[in-house]
Design a protein around this motif. Structure first.
Motif, PDB file in Angstrom:
ATOM      1  N   LYS A  10      61.460  26.773  45.217  1.00 36.54           N
ATOM      2  CA  LYS A  10      62.161  25.581  44.733  1.00 36.54           C
ATOM      3  C   LYS A  10      63.665  25.779  44.793  1.00 36.54           C
ATOM      4  CE  LYS A  10      58.743  23.534  41.687  1.00 36.54           C
ATOM      5  NZ  LYS A  10      58.462  23.081  40.326  1.00 36.54           N
ATOM      6  N   ARG A  11      64.112  26.946  44.433  1.00 36.37           N
ATOM      7  CA  ARG A  11      65.537  27.249  44.467  1.00 36.37           C
ATOM      8  C   ARG A  11      66.074  27.169  45.902  1.00 36.37           C
ATOM      9  NH1 ARG A  11      66.090  32.433  41.386  1.00 36.37           N
ATOM     10  NH2 ARG A  11      65.087  31.226  39.766  1.00 36.37           N
ATOM     11  N   GLU A  12      65.309  27.703  46.833  1.00 31.53           N
ATOM     12  CA  GLU A  12      65.718  27.667  48.244  1.00 31.53           C
ATOM     13  C   GLU A  12      65.746  26.231  48.761  1.00 31.53           C
ATOM     14  OE1 GLU A  12      67.104  28.887  51.843  1.00 31.53           O
ATOM     15  OE2 GLU A  12      66.979  30.028  49.979  1.00 31.53           O
ATOM     16  N   GLN A  13      64.763  25.422  48.368  1.00 33.24           N
ATOM     17  CA  GLN A  13      64.752  24.012  48.762  1.00 33.24           C
ATOM     18  C   GLN A  13      65.981  23.297  48.210  1.00 33.24           C
ATOM     19  OE1 GLN A  13      60.957  22.528  47.284  1.00 33.24           O
ATOM     20  NE2 GLN A  13      60.442  21.872  49.363  1.00 33.24           N
ATOM     21  N   PHE A  14      66.304  23.570  46.973  1.00 33.74           N
ATOM     22  CA  PHE A  14      67.461  22.935  46.339  1.00 33.74           C
ATOM     23  C   PHE A  14      68.748  23.369  47.036  1.00 33.74           C
ATOM     24  CE2 PHE A  14      70.631  22.598  42.853  1.00 33.74           C
ATOM     25  CZ  PHE A  14      70.575  21.223  42.708  1.00 33.74           C
ATOM     26  N   ARG A  15      68.852  24.654  47.382  1.00 35.02           N
ATOM     27  CA  ARG A  15      70.033  25.150  48.080  1.00 35.02           C
ATOM     28  C   ARG A  15      70.190  24.447  49.438  1.00 35.02           C
ATOM     29  NH1 ARG A  15      71.215  28.165  52.067  1.00 35.02           N
ATOM     30  NH2 ARG A  15      69.093  28.877  52.405  1.00 35.02           N
ATOM     31  N   ARG A  16      69.095  24.284  50.175  1.00 31.11           N
ATOM     32  CA  ARG A  16      69.158  23.596  51.474  1.00 31.11           C
ATOM     33  C   ARG A  16      69.557  22.136  51.292  1.00 31.11           C
ATOM     34  NH1 ARG A  16      64.199  26.635  53.157  1.00 31.11           N
ATOM     35  NH2 ARG A  16      63.122  24.911  52.178  1.00 31.11           N
ATOM     36  N   TYR A  17      69.029  21.518  50.247  1.00 30.63           N
ATOM     37  CA  TYR A  17      69.386  20.134  49.932  1.00 30.63           C
ATOM     38  C   TYR A  17      70.891  20.006  49.690  1.00 30.63           C
ATOM     39  CZ  TYR A  17      70.167  16.220  46.735  1.00 30.63           C
ATOM     40  OH  TYR A  17      70.678  15.122  46.095  1.00 30.63           O
ATOM     41  N   LEU A  18      71.448  20.904  48.878  1.00 32.44           N
ATOM     42  CA  LEU A  18      72.885  20.874  48.592  1.00 32.44           C
ATOM     43  C   LEU A  18      73.711  21.114  49.853  1.00 32.44           C
ATOM     44  CD1 LEU A  18      73.045  22.776  45.184  1.00 32.44           C
ATOM     45  CD2 LEU A  18      73.211  20.310  45.581  1.00 32.44           C
ATOM     46  N   GLU A  19      73.258  22.018  50.691  1.00 34.19           N
ATOM     47  CA  GLU A  19      73.972  22.280  51.945  1.00 34.19           C
ATOM     48  C   GLU A  19      73.929  21.045  52.848  1.00 34.19           C
ATOM     49  OE1 GLU A  19      72.294  25.788  53.694  1.00 34.19           O
ATOM     50  OE2 GLU A  19      73.498  27.125  52.435  1.00 34.19           O
ATOM     51  N   LYS A  20      72.764  20.457  52.973  1.00 34.80           N
ATOM     52  CA  LYS A  20      72.602  19.285  53.840  1.00 34.80           C
ATOM     53  C   LYS A  20      73.451  18.109  53.363  1.00 34.80           C
ATOM     54  CE  LYS A  20      69.031  16.414  55.932  1.00 34.80           C
ATOM     55  NZ  LYS A  20      67.596  16.120  56.002  1.00 34.80           N
ATOM     56  N   ALA A  21      73.572  17.960  52.041  1.00 36.61           N
ATOM     57  CA  ALA A  21      74.340  16.857  51.467  1.00 36.61           C
ATOM     58  C   ALA A  21      75.847  17.114  51.497  1.00 36.61           C
ATOM     59  CB  ALA A  21      73.881  16.605  50.033  1.00 36.61           C
ATOM     60  N   GLY A  22      76.248  18.319  51.866  1.00 35.09           N
ATOM     61  CA  GLY A  22      77.677  18.624  51.940  1.00 35.09           C
ATOM     62  C   GLY A  22      78.286  19.088  50.626  1.00 35.09           C
ATOM     63  N   VAL A  23      77.449  19.265  49.626  1.00 33.72           N
ATOM     64  CA  VAL A  23      77.945  19.668  48.310  1.00 33.72           C
ATOM     65  C   VAL A  23      78.503  21.083  48.361  1.00 33.72           C
ATOM     66  CG1 VAL A  23      77.262  20.122  45.912  1.00 33.72           C
ATOM     67  CG2 VAL A  23      76.373  18.123  47.115  1.00 33.72           C
ATOM     68  N   VAL A  24      77.804  21.987  49.034  1.00 38.23           N
ATOM     69  CA  VAL A  24      78.244  23.381  49.101  1.00 38.23           C
ATOM     70  C   VAL A  24      79.605  23.462  49.782  1.00 38.23           C
ATOM     71  CG1 VAL A  24      77.720  25.661  50.060  1.00 38.23           C
ATOM     72  CG2 VAL A  24      75.900  24.293  49.035  1.00 38.23           C
ATOM     73  N   ASP A  25      79.775  22.735  50.879  1.00 36.10           N
ATOM     74  CA  ASP A  25      81.069  22.755  51.585  1.00 36.10           C
ATOM     75  C   ASP A  25      82.187  22.197  50.717  1.00 36.10           C
ATOM     76  OD1 ASP A  25      79.941  23.872  53.844  1.00 36.10           O
ATOM     77  OD2 ASP A  25      79.618  21.933  54.829  1.00 36.10           O
ATOM     78  N   SER A  26      81.905  21.104  50.009  1.00 41.99           N
ATOM     79  CA  SER A  26      82.923  20.500  49.145  1.00 41.99           C
ATOM     80  C   SER A  26      83.328  21.441  48.023  1.00 41.99           C
ATOM     81  CB  SER A  26      82.414  19.188  48.548  1.00 41.99           C
ATOM     82  OG  SER A  26      82.230  18.228  49.551  1.00 41.99           O
ATOM     83  N   LEU A  27      82.337  22.036  47.375  1.00 40.89           N
ATOM     84  CA  LEU A  27      82.639  22.976  46.292  1.00 40.89           C
ATOM     85  C   LEU A  27      83.405  24.185  46.814  1.00 40.89           C
ATOM     86  CD1 LEU A  27      79.327  22.952  44.218  1.00 40.89           C
ATOM     87  CD2 LEU A  27      81.560  22.124  43.493  1.00 40.89           C
ATOM     88  N   THR A  28      82.992  24.675  47.954  1.00 36.42           N
ATOM     89  CA  THR A  28      83.667  25.833  48.527  1.00 36.42           C
ATOM     90  C   THR A  28      85.119  25.514  48.832  1.00 36.42           C
ATOM     91  OG1 THR A  28      81.596  26.612  49.491  1.00 36.42           O
ATOM     92  CG2 THR A  28      83.622  27.508  50.418  1.00 36.42           C
ATOM     93  N   SER A  29      85.376  24.362  49.437  1.00 40.07           N
ATOM     94  CA  SER A  29      86.755  24.019  49.788  1.00 40.07           C
ATOM     95  C   SER A  29      87.626  23.827  48.550  1.00 40.07           C
ATOM     96  CB  SER A  29      86.805  22.786  50.677  1.00 40.07           C
ATOM     97  OG  SER A  29      86.336  21.660  49.985  1.00 40.07           O
ATOM     98  N   VAL A  30      87.055  23.242  47.490  1.00 42.00           N
ATOM     99  CA  VAL A  30      87.819  23.056  46.254  1.00 42.00           C
ATOM    100  C   VAL A  30      88.114  24.405  45.607  1.00 42.00           C
ATOM    101  CG1 VAL A  30      87.715  22.150  43.903  1.00 42.00           C
ATOM    102  CG2 VAL A  30      87.038  20.726  45.817  1.00 42.00           C
ATOM    103  N   LEU A  31      87.123  25.283  45.578  1.00 42.03           N
ATOM    104  CA  LEU A  31      87.336  26.597  44.970  1.00 42.03           C
ATOM    105  C   LEU A  31      88.318  27.432  45.780  1.00 42.03           C
ATOM    106  CD1 LEU A  31      83.698  27.386  43.765  1.00 42.03           C
ATOM    107  CD2 LEU A  31      85.668  26.661  42.384  1.00 42.03           C
TER     108      LEU A  31
END
Length: 104
Positions: A10-31
């Motif tokens: 479930k955690r891996e699915q959620f991580r892929r979901y966040l990556e696909k939605a661009g959330v990980v990239d947005s958070l990374t760029s802000v940080l």
């Protein structure tokens, strides 16, 4: 052992979901932007909120939009009240509805 694999899946699915939605990239760029600030802001959370929000939208813009929403809601309420009043005044002037002839 199967008990431990389900949460990881479930955690891996959620991580892929966040990556696909661009959330990980947005958070990374802000940080990264926060990390690269020569003088760290006093409120890191506010920095993140401002940079994650709509580009070019600052606190003053947000406040102005909130005021506009409140004004429009009040105007809408006044117009609904006026509409009800006008309907009530018009009702006595309308001719009575004729009953439909009985079906033969």
């Amino acid at each position: 052992m199967a008990h431990y694999k389900a949460p990881d899946h479930k955690r891996e699915q959620f991580r892929r979901y966040l990556e696909k939605a661009g959330v990980v990239d947005s958070l990374t760029s802000v940080l990264v932007a926060l990390y690269e600030q020569p003088e760290k802001p006093n409120n890191a959370l506010e920095f993140v909120k401002q940079h994650l929000g709509t580009p070019g939208l600052n606190a003053a813009d947000t406040e102005a939009l909130q005021e506009e929403v409140m004004d429009l809601r009040q105007r809408c309420a006044r117009l609904e009240e006026e509409n009800q009043d006008l309907k009530a005044r018009l009702e006595p002037l309308e001719p009575p509805e004729e009953e439909a002839p009985p079906a033969e």
